[in-house]
Design a protein around this motif. Structure first.
Motif, PDB file in Angstrom:
ATOM      1  N   HIS A  37      14.321  52.565   8.979  1.00 10.93           N
ATOM      2  CA  HIS A  37      14.375  52.952   7.573  1.00 10.93           C
ATOM      3  C   HIS A  37      13.777  54.338   7.322  1.00 10.93           C
ATOM      4  O   HIS A  37      14.282  55.092   6.500  1.00 10.93           O
ATOM      5  N   ILE A  38      12.712  54.673   8.033  1.00  9.12           N
ATOM      6  CA  ILE A  38      12.106  55.999   7.882  1.00  9.12           C
ATOM      7  C   ILE A  38      12.725  56.885   8.948  1.00  9.12           C
ATOM      8  O   ILE A  38      12.105  57.296   9.937  1.00  9.12           O
ATOM      9  N   SER A  39      13.987  57.196   8.740  1.00  8.39           N
ATOM     10  CA  SER A  39      14.810  57.784   9.799  1.00  8.39           C
ATOM     11  C   SER A  39      14.364  59.184  10.195  1.00  8.39           C
ATOM     12  O   SER A  39      14.578  59.609  11.326  1.00  8.39           O
ATOM     13  N   ASN A  40      13.728  59.908   9.260  1.00  7.83           N
ATOM     14  CA  ASN A  40      13.314  61.272   9.584  1.00  7.83           C
ATOM     15  C   ASN A  40      12.159  61.298  10.578  1.00  7.83           C
ATOM     16  O   ASN A  40      11.978  62.286  11.296  1.00  7.83           O
ATOM     17  N   LEU A  41      11.352  60.234  10.629  1.00  7.50           N
ATOM     18  CA  LEU A  41      10.279  60.153  11.613  1.00  7.50           C
ATOM     19  C   LEU A  41      10.752  59.525  12.916  1.00  7.50           C
ATOM     20  O   LEU A  41      10.213  59.833  13.982  1.00  7.50           O
ATOM     21  N   ASP A  42      11.746  58.648  12.845  1.00  3.89           N
ATOM     22  CA  ASP A  42      12.244  57.997  14.049  1.00  3.89           C
ATOM     23  C   ASP A  42      13.085  58.951  14.895  1.00  3.89           C
ATOM     24  O   ASP A  42      13.058  58.875  16.129  1.00  3.89           O
ATOM     25  N   GLN A  43      13.859  59.812  14.234  1.00  2.00           N
ATOM     26  CA  GLN A  43      14.687  60.805  14.936  1.00  2.00           C
ATOM     27  C   GLN A  43      14.467  62.174  14.273  1.00  2.00           C
ATOM     28  O   GLN A  43      15.377  62.735  13.654  1.00  2.00           O
ATOM     29  N   PRO A  44      13.258  62.736  14.393  1.00  2.00           N
ATOM     30  CA  PRO A  44      12.936  63.949  13.630  1.00  2.00           C
ATOM     31  C   PRO A  44      13.807  65.146  13.962  1.00  2.00           C
ATOM     32  O   PRO A  44      14.213  65.894  13.057  1.00  2.00           O
ATOM     33  N   ASP A  45      14.116  65.356  15.236  1.00  2.00           N
ATOM     34  CA  ASP A  45      14.916  66.523  15.611  1.00  2.00           C
ATOM     35  C   ASP A  45      16.350  66.387  15.124  1.00  2.00           C
ATOM     36  O   ASP A  45      16.918  67.339  14.567  1.00  2.00           O
ATOM     37  N   MET A  46      16.938  65.212  15.311  1.00  2.00           N
ATOM     38  CA  MET A  46      18.305  64.989  14.850  1.00  2.00           C
ATOM     39  C   MET A  46      18.384  65.088  13.339  1.00  2.00           C
ATOM     40  O   MET A  46      19.334  65.665  12.789  1.00  2.00           O
ATOM     41  N   PHE A  47      17.394  64.533  12.665  1.00  2.00           N
ATOM     42  CA  PHE A  47      17.367  64.587  11.199  1.00  2.00           C
ATOM     43  C   PHE A  47      17.284  66.037  10.730  1.00  2.00           C
ATOM     44  O   PHE A  47      18.076  66.479   9.882  1.00  2.00           O
ATOM     45  N   SER A  48      16.345  66.779  11.263  1.00  2.00           N
ATOM     46  CA  SER A  48      16.159  68.164  10.832  1.00  2.00           C
ATOM     47  C   SER A  48      17.385  69.020  11.144  1.00  2.00           C
ATOM     48  O   SER A  48      17.780  69.866  10.346  1.00  2.00           O
ATOM     49  N   ASP A  49      17.985  68.790  12.313  1.00  2.00           N
ATOM     50  CA  ASP A  49      19.188  69.559  12.665  1.00  2.00           C
ATOM     51  C   ASP A  49      20.327  69.263  11.701  1.00  2.00           C
ATOM     52  O   ASP A  49      21.075  70.165  11.311  1.00  2.00           O
ATOM     53  N   ALA A  50      20.471  67.978  11.316  1.00  2.00           N
ATOM     54  CA  ALA A  50      21.540  67.606  10.382  1.00  2.00           C
ATOM     55  C   ALA A  50      21.318  68.268   9.023  1.00  2.00           C
ATOM     56  O   ALA A  50      22.255  68.770   8.393  1.00  2.00           O
ATOM     57  N   VAL A  51      20.076  68.285   8.551  1.00  2.00           N
ATOM     58  CA  VAL A  51      19.758  68.901   7.268  1.00  2.00           C
ATOM     59  C   VAL A  51      20.005  70.402   7.331  1.00  2.00           C
ATOM     60  O   VAL A  51      20.632  70.988   6.427  1.00  2.00           O
ATOM     61  N   ARG A  52      19.542  71.051   8.382  1.00  2.00           N
ATOM     62  CA  ARG A  52      19.722  72.494   8.524  1.00  2.00           C
ATOM     63  C   ARG A  52      21.206  72.860   8.539  1.00  2.00           C
ATOM     64  O   ARG A  52      21.635  73.806   7.853  1.00  2.00           O
TER      65      ARG A  52
END
Length: 260
Positions: free
Chosen positions: A240-255
């Motif tokens: 559920h807290i996906s940005n902490l579980d997959q921080p690099d993938m999350f940040s790359d998707a946002v960028r």
């Protein structure tokens, strides 16, 4: 920094260069702005990142009573006004994602791109009853009475057994959440519907969900067709807290989305 807005004092943090596009990050229930540490670091060179503890969370004031999303949305607009932010991108997880969707519908002129994570942006009668039960536990036992059941909803059993570092971070944020804030925001989550007007959102929208976030991926997927211009991304292995579980993938998707 402390910012007075909409009648209370908010705890905020700003990272990134002056003059860069603004990106507002809105936290989930029972967390605080530190949940966004990986994204602030990853995105802070390209964006002026505003993190804030939502009403009743972290070091923000926690007035007694039941909140609603009209209030949580008004909080963000008031913060933007106080900080001189005319327009911004916004990204939120769970409760923060609902807040982002509400902003897009109520104040479209203040936003550029919208990222909604790990929430279907609607409650139902069964969910409302569950939230009322959790409110009763919070009143009787405090956050200690909710921490294990919350982690069990947010993480699959194998993740809890593995006990990764982010799990302990989330556990501490849950325990540190003011009871008034949990009760107030749980009441908002018990009664909301931002799906009926999803088609009115004019902005490009990125939908992100953790693969292991229970029924949420299935509940969110129809939003891609309900919105005018939306992308849908599932993060493998994330809860559920996906940005902490997959921080690099999350940040790359946002960028990638914000630069597109």
């Amino acid at each position: 920094m402390q910012v007075k807005a909409n009648g209370i004092t908010f705890n905020c943090r700003i990272d990134g260069p002056e003059g860069a596009p603004w990106l507002i990050l809105s936290n989930s229930l029972a967390t605080d702005l530190s949940m966004w540490d990986p994204q602030a670091e990853a995105l802070g060179q390209q964006f002026r990142v505003l993190r804030y503890d939502q009403r009743g969370h972290g070091k923000t004031d926690a007035p007694e009573g039941r909140y609603d999303f009209d209030l949580l949305i008004a909080d963000v607009v008031a913060l933007m006004d106080e900080l001189g932010i005319a327009r911004a991108h916004v990204c939120g997880i769970s409760m923060g994602g609902v807040t982002a969707m509400g902003l897009a519908q109520r104040h479209p002129e203040r936003l550029d791109r919208v990222i909604i994570c790990d929430t279907p942006c609607i409650s139902n009668a069964a969910a409302a009853q569950q939230w009322e039960e959790r409110i009763a536990i919070a009143k009787a036992q405090g956050m200690a009475g909710l921490v294990d059941s919350t982690l069990a909803r947010w993480y699959p059993p194998e993740a809890i057994a593995a006990n990764p570092p982010q799990l302990q971070k989330v556990r501490q944020m849950i325990l540190a959440t003011p009871v008034n804030g949990f009760i107030g925001c749980a009441a908002a989550l018990a009664q909301h519907d931002f799906r009926a007007q999803a088609g009115s959102v004019p902005h490009p929208v990125l939908l992100i969900v953790g693969e292991k976030d229970g029924v949420v991926p299935e509940a969110m997927r129809p939003m891609q067709s309900e919105l005018r211009n939306a992308r849908f991304i599932t993060l493998p292995g994330a809860g559920h807290i996906s940005n902490l579980d997959q921080p690099d993938m999350f940040s790359d998707a946002v960028r990638s989305f914000l630069s597109g």
